[in-house]
Design a protein around this motif. Structure first.
Motif, PDB file in Angstrom:
ATOM      1  N   SER A 141       0.887  -1.161   0.000  1.00 28.25           N
ATOM      2  CA  SER A 141       0.000   0.000   0.000  1.00 28.25           C
ATOM      3  C   SER A 141       0.919   1.203   0.000  1.00 28.25           C
ATOM      4  CB  SER A 141      -0.872   0.024   1.257  1.00 28.25           C
ATOM      5  OG  SER A 141      -1.798  -1.031   1.242  1.00 28.25           O
ATOM      6  N   ASP A 142       0.638   2.197  -0.839  1.00 35.08           N
ATOM      7  CA  ASP A 142       1.501   3.368  -0.895  1.00 35.08           C
ATOM      8  C   ASP A 142       1.608   4.014   0.485  1.00 35.08           C
ATOM      9  OD1 ASP A 142       1.921   3.123  -3.633  1.00 35.08           O
ATOM     10  OD2 ASP A 142       0.200   4.387  -4.141  1.00 35.08           O
ATOM     11  N   GLN A 143       2.824   4.383   0.838  1.00 36.84           N
ATOM     12  CA  GLN A 143       3.080   5.150   2.072  1.00 36.84           C
ATOM     13  C   GLN A 143       2.686   4.408   3.350  1.00 36.84           C
ATOM     14  OE1 GLN A 143       4.555   8.508   1.674  1.00 36.84           O
ATOM     15  NE2 GLN A 143       4.920   7.397  -0.214  1.00 36.84           N
ATOM     16  N   SER A 144       2.767   3.088   3.331  1.00 36.46           N
ATOM     17  CA  SER A 144       2.344   2.342   4.524  1.00 36.46           C
ATOM     18  C   SER A 144       3.315   2.511   5.688  1.00 36.46           C
ATOM     19  CB  SER A 144       2.186   0.853   4.191  1.00 36.46           C
ATOM     20  OG  SER A 144       3.408   0.323   3.730  1.00 36.46           O
ATOM     21  N   HIS A 145       4.478   3.097   5.423  1.00 36.82           N
ATOM     22  CA  HIS A 145       5.442   3.323   6.513  1.00 36.82           C
ATOM     23  C   HIS A 145       5.228   4.682   7.175  1.00 36.82           C
ATOM     24  CE1 HIS A 145       7.036   4.895   2.762  1.00 36.82           C
ATOM     25  NE2 HIS A 145       7.636   5.827   3.488  1.00 36.82           N
ATOM     26  N   LYS A 146       4.169   5.406   6.771  1.00 36.80           N
ATOM     27  CA  LYS A 146       3.865   6.702   7.386  1.00 36.80           C
ATOM     28  C   LYS A 146       2.817   6.514   8.478  1.00 36.80           C
ATOM     29  CE  LYS A 146       6.307   9.300   4.582  1.00 36.80           C
ATOM     30  NZ  LYS A 146       7.447  10.090   5.057  1.00 36.80           N
ATOM     31  N   PRO A 147       2.809   7.413   9.474  1.00 36.39           N
ATOM     32  CA  PRO A 147       1.856   7.240  10.580  1.00 36.39           C
ATOM     33  C   PRO A 147       0.402   7.366  10.158  1.00 36.39           C
ATOM     34  CG  PRO A 147       3.650   8.696  11.224  1.00 36.39           C
ATOM     35  CD  PRO A 147       3.791   8.475   9.739  1.00 36.39           C
ATOM     36  N   GLN A 148       0.094   8.203   9.145  1.00 37.85           N
ATOM     37  CA  GLN A 148      -1.286   8.290   8.682  1.00 37.85           C
ATOM     38  C   GLN A 148      -1.485   7.350   7.500  1.00 37.85           C
ATOM     39  OE1 GLN A 148      -1.467  12.621   8.088  1.00 37.85           O
ATOM     40  NE2 GLN A 148      -3.277  12.574   9.396  1.00 37.85           N
ATOM     41  N   PHE A 149      -2.740   6.942   7.316  1.00 34.30           N
ATOM     42  CA  PHE A 149      -3.035   6.091   6.174  1.00 34.30           C
ATOM     43  C   PHE A 149      -3.329   6.943   4.951  1.00 34.30           C
ATOM     44  CE2 PHE A 149      -4.645   3.269   9.680  1.00 34.30           C
ATOM     45  CZ  PHE A 149      -3.678   2.293   9.542  1.00 34.30           C
ATOM     46  N   LYS A 150      -2.748   6.568   3.827  1.00 40.06           N
ATOM     47  CA  LYS A 150      -3.159   7.164   2.555  1.00 40.06           C
ATOM     48  C   LYS A 150      -4.325   6.319   2.055  1.00 40.06           C
ATOM     49  CE  LYS A 150      -1.494   8.350  -2.062  1.00 40.06           C
ATOM     50  NZ  LYS A 150      -0.568   7.909  -3.124  1.00 40.06           N
ATOM     51  N   THR A 151      -5.513   6.893   1.984  1.00 36.21           N
ATOM     52  CA  THR A 151      -6.704   6.085   1.719  1.00 36.21           C
ATOM     53  C   THR A 151      -7.021   5.938   0.231  1.00 36.21           C
ATOM     54  OG1 THR A 151      -8.031   8.061   2.101  1.00 36.21           O
ATOM     55  CG2 THR A 151      -7.788   6.538   3.947  1.00 36.21           C
ATOM     56  N   ILE A 152      -6.621   6.937  -0.576  1.00 33.31           N
ATOM     57  CA  ILE A 152      -6.888   6.858  -2.020  1.00 33.31           C
ATOM     58  C   ILE A 152      -5.599   7.139  -2.781  1.00 33.31           C
ATOM     59  CG2 ILE A 152      -8.142   7.880  -3.967  1.00 33.31           C
ATOM     60  CD1 ILE A 152     -10.419   8.569  -2.103  1.00 33.31           C
ATOM     61  N   SER A 153      -5.256   6.260  -3.711  1.00 37.27           N
ATOM     62  CA  SER A 153      -4.104   6.472  -4.592  1.00 37.27           C
ATOM     63  C   SER A 153      -4.585   6.672  -6.021  1.00 37.27           C
ATOM     64  CB  SER A 153      -3.152   5.264  -4.551  1.00 37.27           C
ATOM     65  OG  SER A 153      -2.322   5.301  -3.424  1.00 37.27           O
ATOM     66  N   LEU A 154      -3.792   7.413  -6.784  1.00 41.56           N
ATOM     67  CA  LEU A 154      -4.154   7.756  -8.171  1.00 41.56           C
ATOM     68  C   LEU A 154      -2.955   7.546  -9.071  1.00 41.56           C
ATOM     69  CD1 LEU A 154      -5.434  11.354  -7.386  1.00 41.56           C
ATOM     70  CD2 LEU A 154      -6.897   9.429  -7.884  1.00 41.56           C
ATOM     71  N   LEU A 155      -3.213   7.048 -10.257  1.00 37.64           N
ATOM     72  CA  LEU A 155      -2.140   6.849 -11.234  1.00 37.64           C
ATOM     73  C   LEU A 155      -2.763   6.948 -12.627  1.00 37.64           C
ATOM     74  CD1 LEU A 155       0.887   6.084 -11.048  1.00 37.64           C
ATOM     75  CD2 LEU A 155       0.196   3.683 -11.076  1.00 37.64           C
ATOM     76  N   GLU A 156      -2.108   7.720 -13.501  1.00 36.80           N
ATOM     77  CA  GLU A 156      -2.602   7.858 -14.879  1.00 36.80           C
ATOM     78  C   GLU A 156      -1.588   7.249 -15.837  1.00 36.80           C
ATOM     79  OE1 GLU A 156      -2.629  11.887 -16.420  1.00 36.80           O
ATOM     80  OE2 GLU A 156      -4.287  11.428 -17.773  1.00 36.80           O
ATOM     81  N   ASN A 157      -2.087   6.558 -16.837  1.00 41.26           N
ATOM     82  CA  ASN A 157      -1.167   6.041 -17.842  1.00 41.26           C
ATOM     83  C   ASN A 157      -0.977   7.057 -18.965  1.00 41.26           C
ATOM     84  OD1 ASN A 157      -0.958   4.336 -20.660  1.00 41.26           O
ATOM     85  ND2 ASN A 157       0.422   3.701 -19.034  1.00 41.26           N
TER      86      ASN A 157
END
Ligand SMILES: [Fe+2]
Length: 304
Positions: A141-157
């Protein structure tokens, strides 16, 4: 008995496969078509604007995200970084809007090139397969080593040439729901110790950890539970000796490989994938050199 009569949708339902019918008429021009996969839905009809999106759009997309976990936005114009931020900022605090303004991405967004990431002209970041190809990325999960959770990730091709590797996703909510009772009891209340993979280990940079999260963690908005922990960030389980911790983490990794619903997304150029970064993990195989594969990163959303 419901008192509200079912009302015909005022817009064409072409491509709408009944993934989110409600008793009220749909208010937007969005269409939804489930992927041929255990999760995920293609969404068409997104339009960017100079202001935040209408409340109905936020409601429909939130409902689709809760149900399908992965939204594949298709057929829309590519947004500017500002348009994307204005749009997704309606779904929760953007990662750069956390109280200290730096919580997740200060380094990520300001350096010119980190792990094939470079600035694009619109102020975003491009991930470009270089002369050496691209390294494999394990399940995370992106940024799982940070204290807050990143709940939505975005990526464009931007470019997905012949031979480009897909992005794979897997559903960790289901993994949690399939855990044997004994393992659930064993993990109940246990905290994982997470380290930032880009920093030296505690032997070279002494510290307890970079973040702690429950191994069985609840989504900060919905409360739905997952087995939380990326392949490369979870270091130990607190409250277990080193051997038990290592065995348990290895067991969880094997169990997730065996039981997680899984989908590989072969990108169509212009697709924007938006996913529940708390409940869906993703990965990428090693990308052979000489293949065009360019992705554009957006900031995403942290906990509400
Ligand atoms: Fe990622």
């Amino acid at each position: 008995m419901p008192t509200t009569a079912t009302v015909q949708s005022p817009v064409s339902d072409a491509g709408f496969s009944g993934c989110n019918p409600t008793q009220r008429a749909r208010q937007t021009r969005l269409t939804f078509e489930p992927l041929d996969a255990p999760f995920g839905v293609v969404v068409r009809g997104i339009e960017w604007s100079d202001g935040p999106p209408d409340a109905e759009i936020v409601t429909e997309l939130t409902r689709a995200m809760r149900r399908h976990l992965l939204l594949v936005l298709r057929g829309q114009i590519s947004p500017s970084h500002e348009q994307s931020n204005r749009f997704w900022g309606a779904f929760g605090p953007l990662v750069m809007d956390t109280l200290d303004g730096q919580f997740h991405y200060s380094r990520f967004s300001t350096e010119k090139a980190v792990n094939n990431v470079m600035r694009d002209k619109q102020g975003g970041n491009l991930v470009v397969a270089g002369d050496d190809g691209m390294i494999e990325l394990g399940w995370h999960s992106d940024q799982s080593h940070k204290p807050q959770f990143k709940t939505i990730s975005l990526l464009e091709n931007v470019r997905f040439g012949p031979g480009a590797v897909p992005t794979a996703f897997r559903d960790m909510y289901t993994v949690c729901e399939l855990l044997p009772r004994e393992m659930k009891a064993r993990l109940d209340g246990k905290q994982g110790i997470f380290l930032d993979p880009r920093l030296p280990g505690p032997d070279k940079l002494p510290r307890l950890c970079d973040a702690m999260h429950p191994i069985i963690a609840a989504h900060p908005v919905s409360g739905r539970k997952v087995v939380f922990g990326s392949d490369w960030t979870i270091h130990r389980i607190a409250g277990m000796n080193a051997e038990d911790s290592e065995e348990t983490v290895a067991w969880l990794r094997d169990f997730a490989l065996d039981s997680a619903p899984y989908y590989e997304h072969f990108w169509q150029e212009g697709d924007i994938c938006v996913w529940d970064n708390f409940g869906l993990q993703h990965r990428r195989e090693f990308q052979e050199p000489g293949v065009e594969r360019t992705m554009r990163l957006f900031e995403g959303v942290t906990e509400g």
